[in-house]
Design a protein around this motif. Structure first.
Motif, PDB file in Angstrom:
ATOM      1  N   LYS A   1     136.771  53.359  97.996  1.00 41.59           N
ATOM      2  CA  LYS A   1     136.711  52.562  96.787  1.00 41.59           C
ATOM      3  C   LYS A   1     137.915  51.624  96.687  1.00 41.59           C
ATOM      4  N   GLU A   2     139.111  52.101  97.032  1.00 41.58           N
ATOM      5  CA  GLU A   2     140.310  51.272  96.997  1.00 41.58           C
ATOM      6  C   GLU A   2     140.211  50.108  97.976  1.00 41.58           C
ATOM      7  N   GLY A   3     139.662  50.327  99.136  1.00 44.68           N
ATOM      8  CA  GLY A   3     139.505  49.298 100.150  1.00 44.68           C
ATOM      9  C   GLY A   3     138.612  48.166  99.665  1.00 44.68           C
ATOM     10  N   LEU A   4     137.531  48.512  98.976  1.00 44.65           N
ATOM     11  CA  LEU A   4     136.628  47.490  98.429  1.00 44.65           C
ATOM     12  C   LEU A   4     137.310  46.678  97.333  1.00 44.65           C
ATOM     13  N   GLU A   5     138.133  47.366  96.550  1.00 41.08           N
ATOM     14  CA  GLU A   5     138.853  46.679  95.483  1.00 41.08           C
ATOM     15  C   GLU A   5     139.855  45.670  96.060  1.00 41.08           C
ATOM     16  N   VAL A   6     140.583  46.063  97.084  1.00 42.19           N
ATOM     17  CA  VAL A   6     141.544  45.183  97.741  1.00 42.19           C
ATOM     18  C   VAL A   6     140.819  43.996  98.375  1.00 42.19           C
ATOM     19  N   LEU A   7     139.685  44.268  99.014  1.00 41.75           N
ATOM     20  CA  LEU A   7     138.887  43.208  99.635  1.00 41.75           C
ATOM     21  C   LEU A   7     138.372  42.226  98.586  1.00 41.75           C
ATOM     22  N   ALA A   8     137.908  42.747  97.466  1.00 39.80           N
ATOM     23  CA  ALA A   8     137.407  41.893  96.390  1.00 39.80           C
ATOM     24  C   ALA A   8     138.529  41.023  95.820  1.00 39.80           C
ATOM     25  N   GLN A   9     139.703  41.591  95.651  1.00 42.88           N
ATOM     26  CA  GLN A   9     140.846  40.825  95.136  1.00 42.88           C
ATOM     27  C   GLN A   9     141.236  39.720  96.119  1.00 42.88           C
ATOM     28  N   ALA A  10     141.230  40.039  97.391  1.00 44.93           N
ATOM     29  CA  ALA A  10     141.572  39.041  98.416  1.00 44.93           C
ATOM     30  C   ALA A  10     140.545  37.906  98.411  1.00 44.93           C
ATOM     31  N   ALA A  11     139.257  38.278  98.282  1.00 49.87           N
ATOM     32  CA  ALA A  11     138.205  37.262  98.245  1.00 49.87           C
ATOM     33  C   ALA A  11     138.368  36.368  97.016  1.00 49.87           C
ATOM     34  N   MET A  12     138.701  36.954  95.879  1.00 55.39           N
ATOM     35  CA  MET A  12     138.895  36.179  94.648  1.00 55.39           C
ATOM     36  C   MET A  12     140.102  35.244  94.782  1.00 55.39           C
ATOM     37  N   ARG A  13     141.182  35.722  95.406  1.00 53.47           N
ATOM     38  CA  ARG A  13     142.357  34.873  95.602  1.00 53.47           C
ATOM     39  C   ARG A  13     141.992  33.669  96.477  1.00 53.47           C
ATOM     40  N   ARG A  14     141.226  33.924  97.526  1.00 55.88           N
ATOM     41  CA  ARG A  14     140.799  32.822  98.408  1.00 55.88           C
ATOM     42  C   ARG A  14     139.920  31.826  97.664  1.00 55.88           C
ATOM     43  N   LEU A  15     138.975  32.319  96.899  1.00 55.77           N
ATOM     44  CA  LEU A  15     138.093  31.430  96.140  1.00 55.77           C
ATOM     45  C   LEU A  15     138.886  30.606  95.126  1.00 55.77           C
ATOM     46  N   ASN A  16     139.821  31.244  94.444  1.00 56.40           N
ATOM     47  CA  ASN A  16     140.653  30.531  93.469  1.00 56.40           C
ATOM     48  C   ASN A  16     141.519  29.473  94.166  1.00 56.40           C
ATOM     49  N   ALA A  17     142.064  29.821  95.315  1.00 59.90           N
ATOM     50  CA  ALA A  17     142.881  28.859  96.063  1.00 59.90           C
ATOM     51  C   ALA A  17     142.036  27.674  96.512  1.00 59.90           C
TER      52      ALA A  17
END
Length: 176
Positions: free
Chosen positions: A1-17
């Motif tokens: 579950k933690e791994g998916l959360e980290v992946l989702a946060q990374a994806a959101m950071r990329r999309l925002n950038a």
């Protein structure tokens, strides 16, 4: 579950950038378009040159007033300058290029009708993360206020003031 959360946060950071990058590109394009409209709307010939004196921009006034394609390099410019003014004005131009200082000079420019008219040229060095470039204008002094050659020194002073105002407007447009 933690791994998916980290992946989702990374994806959101990329999309925002990416979104911020696209927004910045749009803002830059709008500013460039605004500045281009300012330069094209000027009654003066406006151009820029790189530190070596290679011209990289002319507004449409050059072709309208001179009746020829603009020069690409400094050595092609003298053909449009009155023979009696060439050596002196080119010496001042090359000295300004070499020193990175402001250029200002009056000379006669050949217009499309074959007549030479006094113009005042001014180049302001612009430093933007690297070597300076020059934003330059040339204004038909006599046409600006209807004076003739004998009254030129008075109109030149008024012209200096007007050119400084144009420069402020152009710089302001570039900042927005």
């Amino acid at each position: 579950k933690e791994g998916l959360e980290v992946l989702a946060q990374a994806a959101m950071r990329r999309l925002n950038a990416q979104r911020e990058g696209l927004q910045a590109e749009r803002e830059i394009a709008l500013r460039e378009d605004r500045l281009r409209h300012i330069l094209e709307g000027m009654p003066q010939i406006a151009w820029s040159a790189d530190p070596d004196g290679n011209f990289d921009y002319f507004n449409s006034r050059w072709e309208k007033q001179v009746g020829a394609a603009p020069p690409r390099v400094s050595k092609d410019w003298p053909q449009y300058i009155h023979p009696d003014d060439r050596e002196a004005i080119m010496s001042v131009w090359y000295a300004a290029l070499q020193s990175g200082e402001e250029f200002e000079g009056e000379y006669r420019l050949r217009f499309a009708d074959g007549q030479y008219r006094w113009v005042m040229g001014q180049a302001l060095p612009v430093v933007v993360l690297g070597p300076h470039s020059a934003f330059r204008t040339a204004v038909d002094v006599a046409r600006l206020d209807g004076t003739d050659f004998l009254e030129r020194p008075v109109s030149a002073q008024r012209l200096r003031s007007a050119l400084r105002k144009v420069t402020v407007v152009a710089e302001d447009g570039a900042k927005r």
